[in-house]
Design a protein around this motif. Structure first.
Motif, PDB file in Angstrom:
ATOM      1  N   THR A 174       2.252   1.884  -3.335  1.00  0.00           N
ATOM      2  CA  THR A 174       0.886   2.098  -4.257  1.00  0.00           C
ATOM      3  C   THR A 174       0.737   3.694  -4.165  1.00  0.00           C
ATOM      4  N   MET A 178      -7.477  -4.220   2.930  1.00  0.00           N
ATOM      5  CA  MET A 178      -7.895  -3.095   3.985  1.00  0.00           C
ATOM      6  C   MET A 178      -9.663  -3.817   4.662  1.00  0.00           C
ATOM      7  N   PRO A 210      -4.570   0.579  -7.747  1.00  0.00           N
ATOM      8  CA  PRO A 210      -5.923   0.010  -6.604  1.00  0.00           C
ATOM      9  C   PRO A 210      -6.978  -0.026  -7.423  1.00  0.00           C
ATOM     10  N   HIS A 211      -7.602  -0.902  -7.368  1.00  0.00           N
ATOM     11  CA  HIS A 211      -9.242  -0.752  -8.173  1.00  0.00           C
ATOM     12  C   HIS A 211      -9.033  -0.441  -9.327  1.00  0.00           C
ATOM     13  N   ARG A 214      -9.188   7.713   0.510  1.00  0.00           N
ATOM     14  CA  ARG A 214      -9.068   6.662   0.515  1.00  0.00           C
ATOM     15  C   ARG A 214      -8.285   5.750  -0.549  1.00  0.00           C
ATOM     16  N   HIS A 215      -7.738   4.506   0.194  1.00  0.00           N
ATOM     17  CA  HIS A 215      -6.627   3.706  -0.676  1.00  0.00           C
ATOM     18  C   HIS A 215      -7.429   3.553  -2.231  1.00  0.00           C
ATOM     19  N   GLU A 216      -8.304   2.989  -2.248  1.00  0.00           N
ATOM     20  CA  GLU A 216      -9.005   2.814  -3.035  1.00  0.00           C
ATOM     21  C   GLU A 216      -9.433   3.444  -3.898  1.00  0.00           C
ATOM     22  N   ASP A 224       0.366  -3.004  10.534  1.00  0.00           N
ATOM     23  CA  ASP A 224      -0.884  -2.847  10.554  1.00  0.00           C
ATOM     24  C   ASP A 224      -1.112  -0.673  10.227  1.00  0.00           C
ATOM     25  N   HIS A 225      -1.628   0.063   9.358  1.00  0.00           N
ATOM     26  CA  HIS A 225      -2.085   1.063  10.018  1.00  0.00           C
ATOM     27  C   HIS A 225      -3.004   1.451   8.651  1.00  0.00           C
ATOM     28  N   THR A 226      -3.529   2.541   9.393  1.00  0.00           N
ATOM     29  CA  THR A 226      -4.701   3.674   8.942  1.00  0.00           C
ATOM     30  C   THR A 226      -4.344   3.506   7.063  1.00  0.00           C
ATOM     31  N   ALA A 227      -5.017   3.802   6.144  1.00  0.00           N
ATOM     32  CA  ALA A 227      -4.217   4.117   4.940  1.00  0.00           C
ATOM     33  C   ALA A 227      -5.121   5.330   4.307  1.00  0.00           C
ATOM     34  N   LEU A 228      -5.751   5.891   5.028  1.00  0.00           N
ATOM     35  CA  LEU A 228      -5.706   6.662   3.791  1.00  0.00           C
ATOM     36  C   LEU A 228      -5.096   8.661   4.056  1.00  0.00           C
ATOM     37  N   TYR A 269      -5.003   4.468  13.072  1.00  0.00           N
ATOM     38  CA  TYR A 269      -3.998   3.498  14.009  1.00  0.00           C
ATOM     39  C   TYR A 269      -2.894   2.785  13.536  1.00  0.00           C
ATOM     40  N   VAL A 290       0.202  -1.262  -0.240  1.00  0.00           N
ATOM     41  CA  VAL A 290       0.036   0.570   0.071  1.00  0.00           C
ATOM     42  C   VAL A 290       0.945   1.330   0.156  1.00  0.00           C
ATOM     43  N   ASN A 317     -10.327   1.669   7.224  1.00  0.00           N
ATOM     44  CA  ASN A 317      -9.565   2.438   6.163  1.00  0.00           C
ATOM     45  C   ASN A 317      -8.499   1.869   6.031  1.00  0.00           C
ATOM     46  N   VAL A 318      -7.804   0.094   6.640  1.00  0.00           N
ATOM     47  CA  VAL A 318      -6.806   0.195   7.843  1.00  0.00           C
ATOM     48  C   VAL A 318      -5.952  -1.115   6.846  1.00  0.00           C
ATOM     49  N   MET A 319      -4.559  -0.731   6.694  1.00  0.00           N
ATOM     50  CA  MET A 319      -4.368  -1.983   5.159  1.00  0.00           C
ATOM     51  C   MET A 319      -3.742  -3.130   6.971  1.00  0.00           C
ATOM     52  N   LYS A 320      -4.484  -3.843   6.431  1.00  0.00           N
ATOM     53  CA  LYS A 320      -3.142  -5.296   7.802  1.00  0.00           C
ATOM     54  C   LYS A 320      -3.131  -5.713   6.478  1.00  0.00           C
TER      55      LYS A 320
END
Lengths: 220, 157
Positions: free
Chosen positions: A96, B71, B150-151, A195-197, A176-180, A163, A93, B74-77
């Motif tokens: 990206t 995801m 992504p997407h 958002r990441h998407e 793990d982390h917030t990807a905003l 987070y 992520v 909104n947290v990547m794991k």
């Protein structure tokens, strides 16, 4: 198609085509009108990200850049700021997101210079200033990486509702982390969350929209 | 570059002929900066039998794992797939950003764009439980190079 053929079109088809042009023109005009209205009223229509104007969090940060200088949001006044939390040992992520940020800057064209991308590491134990410097340079030398000690990071993440957590894997750990991505306007006000998407086009669209708003516009 | 691609193609063809169960294509590894200890390898794996990708190895990495990124909100794991990655007969698993990857950890060197990294993948045949390996050379894409977004479904071209 040579223009002369148009004269042979049945009258109805020609009218329909004319109608289409008029509708398209009206559509364009109303879009412009909406935009003007949005500007005039401070209303923020049409963002593809989440509009969080007026949020009572994410107001500022106090972190250190790769040259050891202390940085706050005020240092980037006059620029749009795209703020992302991540870490270098991240296979997916984070690169990206940074590659997208570089693409967004290109998509903004001449306005790309008005964008400051800031990467805050959630892994300051491993992400040394030198590693961060090289990592940023791989995407765009203008990108800024910031880090803080454990306490500073904790406070910054809390301020942004971000987070992050170490998770053991292999002989090491991942995060793990917030990807905003957080967007500040040129006045240093937190305005959007993307958002990441979402695509580089989505990001560039919203940033261009923010740039077009007069600097004096006040959030409703 | 063209010659390298041809050679790579030839290697893949040869290995595909040796073990018909899986065919690996479009492999690549994300480049790194010095001191960076982890990165991901991405590829397509087409299976002719029910198989499971259970392990990997590479001379550039001390530890290799099969990972899934997800995801949650909104947290990547990111997690290791403990049981490996099952691939059904006739299916092609896409290991790509936003999903699965082969995680290369404890990297012994920085990976620069234009290089190629040897990777050995270990599969288990679902029926016979026998394992077999597949070797490939994965080209390194420079760290800052654009990779699939992504997407990107509605934004092809």
């Amino acid at each position: 198609m040579p223009p002369v053929i148009a004269h042979h079109l049945p009258r109805r088809a020609a009218l329909a085509r004319l109608g289409g042009i008029v509708l398209a023109a009206l559509g364009g005009a109303s879009l412009v009108a909406c935009d003007k209205f949005a500007q005039a009223t401070g209303q923020r229509a049409g963002f593809r990200g989440i509009d969080i104007t007026g949020a009572d969090y994410g107001r500022d940060f106090r972190l250190t850049d790769v040259d050891g200088r202390e940085r706050t949001l005020a240092d980037y006044r006059g620029k749009l700021v795209l703020l992302y939390f991540g870490f270098v040992q991240c296979p997916d992520v984070c690169p990206t997101a940074l590659a997208r940020a570089a693409e967004v800057k290109r998509l903004l064209g001449p306005d790309g210079d008005k964008l400051q991308v800031i990467f805050v590491t959630v892994d300051p134990d491993r992400d040394t200033p030198e590693m961060l410097r090289q990592y940023m340079a791989a995407f765009d030398p203008s990108f800024v990486a910031l880090r803080g000690d454990t306490e500073r990071l904790k406070a910054t993440a809390a301020e942004f509702k971000v987070y992050y957590k170490q998770v053991p894997t292999g002989s090491s750990y991942t995060m793990d982390h917030t990807a905003l991505s957080y967007v500040f306007d040129t006045q240093g006000r937190l305005r959007l969350v993307l958002r990441h998407e979402q695509t580089a086009q989505d990001y560039a669209h919203d940033l261009a929209l923010l740039l077009r708003q007069p600097a004096t516009a006040r959030p409703a | 570059m063209k010659r390298m691609t041809l050679t790579l193609g030839a290697i893949l063809l040869v290995s595909a002929a040796a073990h018909a169960q899986v065919t690996v294509s479009d492999a690549w590894v994300r480049g790194t900066v010095p001191q960076q200890k982890a990165t991901g390898a991405f590829m397509h794996i087409a299976a002719e039998q029910d198989v499971r990708l259970i392990a990997g190895a590479s001379p550039v990495a001390g530890v290799v794992e099969i990972h899934e990124m997800a995801m949650e909100g909104n947290v990547m794991k990111m997690r290791e797939l403990k049981g490996g990655l099952p691939i059904a007969k006739g299916a092609t698993a896409e290991l790509k950003p936003g999903g699965y990857h082969v995680m290369l950890m404890d990297l012994k060197q920085a990976l620069k764009g234009g290089e190629a990294v040897p990777v050995t993948l270990t599969f288990e045949d679902a029926a016979s439980k026998k394992t077999f390996t597949r070797e490939l050379m994965a080209p390194v894409k420079a760290l800052g190079a654009a990779t699939s977004a992504p997407h990107s479904g509605q934004h092809k071209h």
